[in-house]
Scaffold this motif. Structure first.
Motif, PDB file in Angstrom:
ATOM      1  N   THR A  38       0.858  -1.187   0.000  1.00 44.68           N
ATOM      2  CA  THR A  38       0.000   0.000   0.000  1.00 44.68           C
ATOM      3  C   THR A  38       0.887   1.227   0.000  1.00 44.68           C
ATOM      4  OG1 THR A  38      -1.754  -1.115   1.248  1.00 44.68           O
ATOM      5  CG2 THR A  38      -1.779   1.299   1.243  1.00 44.68           C
ATOM      6  N   THR A  39       0.578   2.187  -0.869  1.00 41.56           N
ATOM      7  CA  THR A  39       1.302   3.454  -0.895  1.00 41.56           C
ATOM      8  C   THR A  39       0.406   4.559  -0.371  1.00 41.56           C
ATOM      9  OG1 THR A  39       2.644   2.796  -2.808  1.00 41.56           O
ATOM     10  CG2 THR A  39       2.498   5.154  -2.333  1.00 41.56           C
ATOM     11  N   SER A  40       0.916   5.330   0.559  1.00 38.75           N
ATOM     12  CA  SER A  40       0.188   6.467   1.109  1.00 38.75           C
ATOM     13  C   SER A  40       0.712   7.745   0.479  1.00 38.75           C
ATOM     14  CB  SER A  40       0.362   6.531   2.626  1.00 38.75           C
ATOM     15  OG  SER A  40      -0.247   7.696   3.149  1.00 38.75           O
ATOM     16  N   LEU A  41      -0.192   8.555  -0.073  1.00 40.99           N
ATOM     17  CA  LEU A  41       0.148   9.839  -0.674  1.00 40.99           C
ATOM     18  C   LEU A  41      -0.448  10.955   0.165  1.00 40.99           C
ATOM     19  CD1 LEU A  41      -0.561   8.984  -4.422  1.00 40.99           C
ATOM     20  CD2 LEU A  41       1.629   8.882  -3.218  1.00 40.99           C
ATOM     21  N   ILE A  57      -4.891   8.124   0.206  1.00 42.03           N
ATOM     22  CA  ILE A  57      -4.532   9.531   0.052  1.00 42.03           C
ATOM     23  C   ILE A  57      -4.974  10.306   1.287  1.00 42.03           C
ATOM     24  CG2 ILE A  57      -4.907  11.628  -1.302  1.00 42.03           C
ATOM     25  CD1 ILE A  57      -5.161   9.915  -3.764  1.00 42.03           C
ATOM     26  N   GLY A  58      -4.065  11.092   1.829  1.00 41.49           N
ATOM     27  CA  GLY A  58      -4.379  11.902   2.999  1.00 41.49           C
ATOM     28  C   GLY A  58      -3.466  11.568   4.163  1.00 41.49           C
ATOM     29  N   GLY A  59      -3.465  12.446   5.157  1.00 43.83           N
ATOM     30  CA  GLY A  59      -2.608  12.260   6.318  1.00 43.83           C
ATOM     31  C   GLY A  59      -3.145  11.224   7.284  1.00 43.83           C
ATOM     32  N   PHE A  60      -2.310  10.922   8.277  1.00 41.17           N
ATOM     33  CA  PHE A  60      -2.680   9.925   9.289  1.00 41.17           C
ATOM     34  C   PHE A  60      -3.076  10.572  10.608  1.00 41.17           C
ATOM     35  CE2 PHE A  60       0.079   7.588   6.411  1.00 41.17           C
ATOM     36  CZ  PHE A  60      -0.585   6.379   6.267  1.00 41.17           C
ATOM     37  N   GLY A  61      -2.810  11.866  10.755  1.00 42.59           N
ATOM     38  CA  GLY A  61      -3.054  12.497  12.039  1.00 42.59           C
ATOM     39  C   GLY A  61      -1.856  12.414  12.967  1.00 42.59           C
ATOM     40  N   GLY A  62      -0.672  12.645  12.414  1.00 44.47           N
ATOM     41  CA  GLY A  62       0.532  12.641  13.236  1.00 44.47           C
ATOM     42  C   GLY A  62       1.054  11.245  13.493  1.00 44.47           C
ATOM     43  N   PRO A  63       2.136  11.142  14.278  1.00 44.39           N
ATOM     44  CA  PRO A  63       2.744   9.835  14.535  1.00 44.39           C
ATOM     45  C   PRO A  63       1.817   8.873  15.256  1.00 44.39           C
ATOM     46  CG  PRO A  63       3.715  11.538  15.932  1.00 44.39           C
ATOM     47  CD  PRO A  63       2.879  12.241  14.915  1.00 44.39           C
ATOM     48  N   GLU A  64       0.966   9.395  16.134  1.00 45.60           N
ATOM     49  CA  GLU A  64       0.036   8.508  16.837  1.00 45.60           C
ATOM     50  C   GLU A  64      -0.957   7.882  15.863  1.00 45.60           C
ATOM     51  OE1 GLU A  64       0.585  11.672  17.621  1.00 45.60           O
ATOM     52  OE2 GLU A  64       1.788  11.492  19.463  1.00 45.60           O
ATOM     53  N   GLY A  65      -1.470   8.689  14.928  1.00 47.61           N
ATOM     54  CA  GLY A  65      -2.400   8.159  13.948  1.00 47.61           C
ATOM     55  C   GLY A  65      -1.746   7.155  13.024  1.00 47.61           C
ATOM     56  N   LEU A  66      -0.501   7.408  12.636  1.00 48.54           N
ATOM     57  CA  LEU A  66       0.202   6.452  11.787  1.00 48.54           C
ATOM     58  C   LEU A  66       0.476   5.156  12.536  1.00 48.54           C
ATOM     59  CD1 LEU A  66       1.674   5.569   9.265  1.00 48.54           C
ATOM     60  CD2 LEU A  66       3.657   6.935   9.992  1.00 48.54           C
ATOM     61  N   ALA A  67       0.890   5.253  13.795  1.00 47.45           N
ATOM     62  CA  ALA A  67       1.125   4.041  14.592  1.00 47.45           C
ATOM     63  C   ALA A  67      -0.157   3.220  14.716  1.00 47.45           C
ATOM     64  CB  ALA A  67       1.659   4.411  15.972  1.00 47.45           C
ATOM     65  N   ARG A  68      -1.264   3.902  14.904  1.00 47.20           N
ATOM     66  CA  ARG A  68      -2.544   3.194  14.991  1.00 47.20           C
ATOM     67  C   ARG A  68      -2.867   2.498  13.677  1.00 47.20           C
ATOM     68  NH1 ARG A  68      -4.894   6.967  17.112  1.00 47.20           N
ATOM     69  NH2 ARG A  68      -5.713   8.046  15.272  1.00 47.20           N
ATOM     70  N   TRP A  69      -2.623   3.157  12.552  1.00 46.16           N
ATOM     71  CA  TRP A  69      -2.896   2.562  11.239  1.00 46.16           C
ATOM     72  C   TRP A  69      -2.010   1.339  11.017  1.00 46.16           C
ATOM     73  CZ3 TRP A  69      -1.443   0.996   6.438  1.00 46.16           C
ATOM     74  CH2 TRP A  69      -2.406   1.038   5.429  1.00 46.16           C
ATOM     75  N   LEU A  70      -0.751   1.433  11.425  1.00 51.30           N
ATOM     76  CA  LEU A  70       0.160   0.296  11.278  1.00 51.30           C
ATOM     77  C   LEU A  70      -0.332  -0.916  12.051  1.00 51.30           C
ATOM     78  CD1 LEU A  70       3.604   2.137  11.653  1.00 51.30           C
ATOM     79  CD2 LEU A  70       2.581   1.305   9.532  1.00 51.30           C
ATOM     80  N   ARG A  71      -0.817  -0.679  13.268  1.00 50.82           N
ATOM     81  CA  ARG A  71      -1.310  -1.800  14.076  1.00 50.82           C
ATOM     82  C   ARG A  71      -2.611  -2.360  13.520  1.00 50.82           C
ATOM     83  NH1 ARG A  71       0.549   1.592  18.590  1.00 50.82           N
ATOM     84  NH2 ARG A  71      -1.544   2.494  18.621  1.00 50.82           N
ATOM     85  N   GLU A  72      -3.545  -1.475  13.175  1.00 52.26           N
ATOM     86  CA  GLU A  72      -4.858  -1.929  12.702  1.00 52.26           C
ATOM     87  C   GLU A  72      -4.769  -2.706  11.398  1.00 52.26           C
ATOM     88  OE1 GLU A  72      -7.134   1.639  12.484  1.00 52.26           O
ATOM     89  OE2 GLU A  72      -7.555   1.711  14.647  1.00 52.26           O
ATOM     90  N   HIS A  73      -3.783  -2.384  10.568  1.00 48.55           N
ATOM     91  CA  HIS A  73      -3.648  -3.063   9.281  1.00 48.55           C
ATOM     92  C   HIS A  73      -2.541  -4.117   9.287  1.00 48.55           C
ATOM     93  CE1 HIS A  73      -5.950   0.540   8.194  1.00 48.55           C
ATOM     94  NE2 HIS A  73      -6.353  -0.125   7.143  1.00 48.55           N
ATOM     95  N   ALA A  74      -2.040  -4.422  10.472  1.00 52.77           N
ATOM     96  CA  ALA A  74      -1.044  -5.487  10.637  1.00 52.77           C
ATOM     97  C   ALA A  74       0.115  -5.331   9.660  1.00 52.77           C
ATOM     98  CB  ALA A  74      -1.700  -6.855  10.476  1.00 52.77           C
ATOM     99  N   VAL A  75       0.683  -4.125   9.591  1.00 57.53           N
ATOM    100  CA  VAL A  75       1.777  -3.840   8.669  1.00 57.53           C
ATOM    101  C   VAL A  75       3.063  -4.493   9.180  1.00 57.53           C
ATOM    102  CG1 VAL A  75       3.233  -2.002   7.724  1.00 57.53           C
ATOM    103  CG2 VAL A  75       0.744  -1.715   7.827  1.00 57.53           C
ATOM    104  N   ASP A  76       3.752  -5.179   8.281  1.00 59.59           N
ATOM    105  CA  ASP A  76       4.991  -5.871   8.636  1.00 59.59           C
ATOM    106  C   ASP A  76       6.232  -5.039   8.378  1.00 59.59           C
ATOM    107  OD1 ASP A  76       4.029  -8.735   9.271  1.00 59.59           O
ATOM    108  OD2 ASP A  76       3.047  -8.300   7.359  1.00 59.59           O
ATOM    109  N   ALA A  77       6.136  -4.059   7.474  1.00 64.98           N
ATOM    110  CA  ALA A  77       7.305  -3.231   7.149  1.00 64.98           C
ATOM    111  C   ALA A  77       6.829  -1.870   6.665  1.00 64.98           C
ATOM    112  CB  ALA A  77       8.168  -3.907   6.091  1.00 64.98           C
TER     113      ALA A  77
END
Length: 256
Positions: A38-41, A57-77
């Motif tokens: 997945t590519t985020s723009l 497309i769009g922001g994550f809401g800062g580092p906390e929002g990005l960390a939450r997205w990584l966990r919720e989508h089970a991102v490996d890298a």
């Protein structure tokens, strides 16, 4: 009875994109078995070139929002393949990866090196670039992107040629002509542009992109000084790959 097929687990990779290298990386990873990319723009360009794989497309809401997205989508890298000057995003990525315990790699094209005949004035920021301009010339070719024009808005005497993908918005220099264009650019085209507009100073960021490097060669040939903004550092502890192929190797090693 036939043996049921064994399904390998899907490994998920998130690319923070927006660069040519990010698109090349997404295209390569999209062909990797068992990898979903997945590519985020950021959404700052009106009509971005979409990469292979999934796109958000769009922001994550800062580092906390990005960390939450990584966990919720089970991102490996996580791979930060943003522009070398997108330092806020890069530091948010480093914080989010540490919080979510996701391995992080920075994909950064190498910067430019001065060549014989170059007249470079390195600076650390757009603010410093604006400060040195009055002593260098009156007709400025500004190629630092539309987002930083406010740093030059107080310069009322010089004339600026501003090149960007999308039309800039105020605040910006009062004496300004906008050239909407997207690279890659040619040496012949850059020569003609400098000549036609009687450019006597070039301002650019050390993005390192081959697609935009011809302006440096054209400035060298014409004896035009270049104010070049040095890129910010990659966050401490984050490994760096200079090419998409190296990033693919990192993913393969990481995910086995």
């Amino acid at each position: 009875m036939p043996t049921p097929p064994v399904h390998e687990p899907v490994r998920r990779v998130l690319i923070l994109g927006g660069t040519t290298e990010a698109r090349r990386l997404a295209a390569a990873l999209a062909t990797e078995p068992g990898v979903r990319v997945t590519t985020s723009l950021a959404g700052r360009v009106a009509a971005p070139r979409l990469p292979a794989g999934d796109v958000r497309i769009g922001g994550f809401g800062g580092p906390e929002g990005l960390a939450r997205w990584l966990r919720e989508h089970a991102v490996d890298a996580l791979i930060d393949a943003t522009h070398p000057f997108a330092d806020t995003i890069s530091f948010n990525a480093a914080r989010a990866a540490a919080t979510a315990h996701v391995p992080l790699l920075a994909l950064r094209r190498p910067g430019w090196d001065a060549q014989p005949g170059d007249v470079w004035h390195p600076v650390r920021s757009l603010t410093e670039a604006a400060a040195v301009l009055p002593a260098l010339g009156d007709r400025i070719f500004l190629t630092t992107g539309r987002m930083g024009l406010a740093h030059f808005a107080h310069l009322t005497d010089p004339w600026f040629l501003v090149r960007s993908v999308d039309a800039p918005e105020p605040p910006h220099p009062p004496r300004m002509t906008t050239l909407l264009d997207r690279g890659p650019f040619t040496l012949e085209g850059e020569r003609e542009l400098l000549h036609r507009h009687r450019i006597d100073v070039l301002v650019t960021k050390d993005s390192g992109a081959a697609a935009t490097a011809p302006k440096l060669a054209a400035a060298r040939e014409a004896g035009v000084p270049v104010v070049i903004v040095r890129r910010p550092p990659v966050p401490d502890g984050v490994p760096v790959a200079a090419e998409p192929d190296a990033a693919v190797d990192w993913v393969r090693t990481l995910l086995g």
